[in-house]
Design a protein around this motif. Structure first.
Motif, PDB file in Angstrom:
ATOM      1  N   VAL A 261     -17.362  43.139 -32.354  1.00 18.85           N
ATOM      2  CA  VAL A 261     -16.865  42.583 -31.094  1.00 18.85           C
ATOM      3  C   VAL A 261     -18.026  41.846 -30.432  1.00 18.85           C
ATOM      4  CG1 VAL A 261     -15.899  43.143 -28.824  1.00 18.85           C
ATOM      5  CG2 VAL A 261     -15.146  44.425 -30.853  1.00 18.85           C
ATOM      6  N   LEU A 262     -17.753  40.645 -29.927  1.00 15.67           N
ATOM      7  CA  LEU A 262     -18.790  39.861 -29.257  1.00 15.67           C
ATOM      8  C   LEU A 262     -18.695  40.087 -27.747  1.00 15.67           C
ATOM      9  CD1 LEU A 262     -18.512  36.492 -31.227  1.00 15.67           C
ATOM     10  CD2 LEU A 262     -20.003  38.465 -31.680  1.00 15.67           C
ATOM     11  N   SER A 263     -19.842  40.271 -27.101  1.00 16.83           N
ATOM     12  CA  SER A 263     -19.889  40.397 -25.643  1.00 16.83           C
ATOM     13  C   SER A 263     -19.561  39.041 -25.016  1.00 16.83           C
ATOM     14  CB  SER A 263     -21.283  40.832 -25.220  1.00 16.83           C
ATOM     15  OG  SER A 263     -22.182  39.762 -25.437  1.00 16.83           O
ATOM     16  N   PRO A 264     -19.281  39.012 -23.716  1.00 12.26           N
ATOM     17  CA  PRO A 264     -18.949  37.722 -23.070  1.00 12.26           C
ATOM     18  C   PRO A 264     -20.129  36.753 -22.995  1.00 12.26           C
ATOM     19  CG  PRO A 264     -18.233  39.581 -21.729  1.00 12.26           C
ATOM     20  CD  PRO A 264     -19.094  40.148 -22.797  1.00 12.26           C
ATOM     21  N   GLU A 265     -21.325  37.173 -23.438  1.00 16.94           N
ATOM     22  CA  GLU A 265     -22.419  36.195 -23.590  1.00 16.94           C
ATOM     23  C   GLU A 265     -21.989  35.054 -24.493  1.00 16.94           C
ATOM     24  OE1 GLU A 265     -25.310  38.391 -25.761  1.00 16.94           O
ATOM     25  OE2 GLU A 265     -25.747  39.769 -24.107  1.00 16.94           O
ATOM     26  N   TYR A 266     -21.086  35.377 -25.420  1.00 16.88           N
ATOM     27  CA  TYR A 266     -20.674  34.415 -26.441  1.00 16.88           C
ATOM     28  C   TYR A 266     -19.598  33.451 -25.946  1.00 16.88           C
ATOM     29  CZ  TYR A 266     -23.629  36.828 -29.775  1.00 16.88           C
ATOM     30  OH  TYR A 266     -24.725  37.355 -30.421  1.00 16.88           O
ATOM     31  N   CYS A 267     -19.181  33.607 -24.691  1.00 14.37           N
ATOM     32  CA  CYS A 267     -18.196  32.675 -24.117  1.00 14.37           C
ATOM     33  C   CYS A 267     -18.102  32.930 -22.623  1.00 14.37           C
ATOM     34  CB  CYS A 267     -16.846  32.868 -24.800  1.00 14.37           C
ATOM     35  SG  CYS A 267     -15.633  31.610 -24.391  1.00 14.37           S
ATOM     36  N   TRP A 268     -19.105  32.480 -21.908  1.00 16.74           N
ATOM     37  CA  TRP A 268     -19.235  32.836 -20.489  1.00 16.74           C
ATOM     38  C   TRP A 268     -18.709  31.733 -19.591  1.00 16.74           C
ATOM     39  CZ3 TRP A 268     -19.336  37.054 -18.036  1.00 16.74           C
ATOM     40  CH2 TRP A 268     -19.760  37.116 -16.703  1.00 16.74           C
ATOM     41  N   ASP A 269     -18.157  32.155 -18.466  1.00 16.68           N
ATOM     42  CA  ASP A 269     -17.670  31.213 -17.456  1.00 16.68           C
ATOM     43  C   ASP A 269     -18.576  31.322 -16.236  1.00 16.68           C
ATOM     44  OD1 ASP A 269     -16.368  29.693 -15.618  1.00 16.68           O
ATOM     45  OD2 ASP A 269     -14.536  30.914 -15.555  1.00 16.68           O
ATOM     46  N   THR A 270     -19.358  30.275 -15.974  1.00 16.55           N
ATOM     47  CA  THR A 270     -20.349  30.360 -14.881  1.00 16.55           C
ATOM     48  C   THR A 270     -19.679  30.513 -13.513  1.00 16.55           C
ATOM     49  OG1 THR A 270     -20.399  27.958 -14.838  1.00 16.55           O
ATOM     50  CG2 THR A 270     -22.193  29.047 -16.001  1.00 16.55           C
ATOM     51  N   GLY A 273     -20.096  33.775 -11.627  1.00 16.10           N
ATOM     52  CA  GLY A 273     -21.291  34.062 -10.828  1.00 16.10           C
ATOM     53  C   GLY A 273     -22.210  35.036 -11.535  1.00 16.10           C
ATOM     54  N   PHE A 274     -23.213  35.517 -10.822  1.00 18.88           N
ATOM     55  CA  PHE A 274     -24.251  36.351 -11.433  1.00 18.88           C
ATOM     56  C   PHE A 274     -23.697  37.708 -11.853  1.00 18.88           C
ATOM     57  CE2 PHE A 274     -27.454  39.724 -11.013  1.00 18.88           C
ATOM     58  CZ  PHE A 274     -28.374  39.273 -11.952  1.00 18.88           C
ATOM     59  N   ARG A 275     -24.063  38.115 -13.064  1.00 20.62           N
ATOM     60  CA  ARG A 275     -23.765  39.472 -13.541  1.00 20.62           C
ATOM     61  C   ARG A 275     -25.031  39.998 -14.214  1.00 20.62           C
ATOM     62  NH1 ARG A 275     -18.190  40.040 -14.360  1.00 20.62           N
ATOM     63  NH2 ARG A 275     -17.367  39.834 -12.269  1.00 20.62           N
ATOM     64  N   ARG A 276     -25.461  41.171 -13.774  1.00 18.17           N
ATOM     65  CA  ARG A 276     -26.706  41.724 -14.291  1.00 18.17           C
ATOM     66  C   ARG A 276     -26.668  41.932 -15.810  1.00 18.17           C
ATOM     67  NH1 ARG A 276     -30.246  43.645 -10.955  1.00 18.17           N
ATOM     68  NH2 ARG A 276     -28.683  43.892  -9.329  1.00 18.17           N
ATOM     69  N   ASP A 277     -25.486  42.262 -16.359  1.00 19.91           N
ATOM     70  CA  ASP A 277     -25.424  42.565 -17.801  1.00 19.91           C
ATOM     71  C   ASP A 277     -25.440  41.299 -18.672  1.00 19.91           C
ATOM     72  OD1 ASP A 277     -22.880  41.798 -17.057  1.00 19.91           O
ATOM     73  OD2 ASP A 277     -21.933  43.724 -17.544  1.00 19.91           O
ATOM     74  N   ILE A 278     -25.244  40.127 -18.083  1.00 10.15           N
ATOM     75  CA  ILE A 278     -25.273  38.881 -18.873  1.00 10.15           C
ATOM     76  C   ILE A 278     -26.703  38.332 -18.831  1.00 10.15           C
ATOM     77  CG2 ILE A 278     -24.299  36.568 -19.149  1.00 10.15           C
ATOM     78  CD1 ILE A 278     -22.244  38.771 -19.622  1.00 10.15           C
TER      79      ILE A 278
END
Ligand code: UDP
Ligand code: MN
Length: 296
Positions: A261-270, A273-278
């Protein structure tokens, strides 16, 4: 983290993850209950993955559709950015599906990389353009990809690579956590809840985003065939799943758990806004221009 891999001896990619010693991270979920890794920055050594996949002879087919106005709007940026960041160092073949082959931009490709353009008809409804991708992908896997590539990754075109999207993402069957849902309780997941649709499901494991899915050519063929069949049965019964191919993909992944499973790093929507885990963004949503792009 050593235990976070499939126990199946035949699952080659999961044994790769196990031998490459994926690290855990305290702030995010890095393993599913069926022991598939969820890939986040900081968990893997990119060099080890690249070496391993070169040694194994992995080669990747990237499928992308640019039909109608989506071609001018997105394809050039998508392909150029893929050249910078997607599976760098491995053999990659782009399979570009379009109704206007003559308009596909002429991009200078790095060594080991090539492009094949496949003409498809333009469906008048955007929902059908999106859903019928399942049929075109499965046909081309059968006629071409299976003879040339070990893995397949299928992408929406309305996105831009911004960071490494590398061999750590390869697996037997790969699904992506949707950036808008990964942190929400399951209650909010927008599965198709119409019992008359083949995509019907009350609850599931995650909400997967259909903008990216992949796996071995065999598994992607099975997935795209099954989703296409579900879509066609729905048409015969005069129903359409809430989120079209994405609803069918979620149903398929419920019944056939992804091995990675890929984390949302692999398809992020700016816009989230800011998310500490990204900690890195590897691919970003491009702006949507539905008003102008989706009109026939
Ligand atoms: N698509 C296309 N032409 C269309 C509609 C869709 O080429 O007229 C392809 C394109 O690759 C697009 C994908 O189908 O990225 C899914 O559609 P879209 O991105 O609009 O869906 P969303 O991301 O909004 O769910
Ligand atoms: Mn999209």
């Amino acid at each position: 983290m050593e235990k976070c891999h499939s126990e199946s001896e035949t699952n080659l990619d999961s044994s790769v993850d196990a031998s490459l010693n994926l690290q855990s991270r305290p702030d995010v979920q890095t393993c599913t209950y069926w022991k598939a890794a969820i890939i986040w920055e900081g968990m893997f050594d990119p060099r080890l993955y690249d070496e391993m996949h070169k040694m194994k002879g992995s080669s990747v087919a990237l499928t992308v559709f640019a039909v109608g106005r989506y071609l001018d709007a997105y394809l050039h940026t998508f392909l150029n950015s893929a050249e910078q960041h997607f599976m760098v160092g491995l053999p990659v073949t782009y399979y570009v599906f379009t109704d206007m082959p003559e308009k596909v931009p002429n991009i200078k490709l790095s060594p080991l990389r090539s492009m094949k353009v496949i003409k498809v008809e333009k469906n008048s409804r955007w929902q059908d353009v999106s859903m019928m991708r399942m049929k075109s992908i499965s046909d081309v896997i059968e006629s071409d990809i299976r003879h040339h590539c070990t893995h397949v990754f299928c992408f929406d075109v309305d996105q831009v690579f911004t960071g490494r999207f590398g061999s750590e993402a390869l697996g037997d069957s790969v699904a992506l956590l949707h950036a808008h849902y990964y942190h929400l309780p399951k209650y909010f997941y927008t599965y198709d809840r119409n019992p008359n649709s083949k995509a019907y499901m009350e609850t599931g494991d995650f909400y997967y985003h259909a903008a990216i899915f992949g796996g071995s050519w065999k598994n992607v063929k099975a997935l795209t065939e099954a989703c296409y069949q579900g879509i066609m049965e729905d048409k015969q019964n005069n129903v359409e799943a809430l989120w079209h191919d994405e609803s069918h993909l979620n149903k398929y992944m419920l019944l056939h758990k992804p091995s990675k499973v890929l984390s949302p790093e692999y398809c992020w929507d700016t816009s989230i806004g800011f998310r500490r885990d990204i900690q890195v963004t590897r691919l970003l949503w491009a702006p949507k221009y539905y008003d102008t792009l989706r009109t026939p």
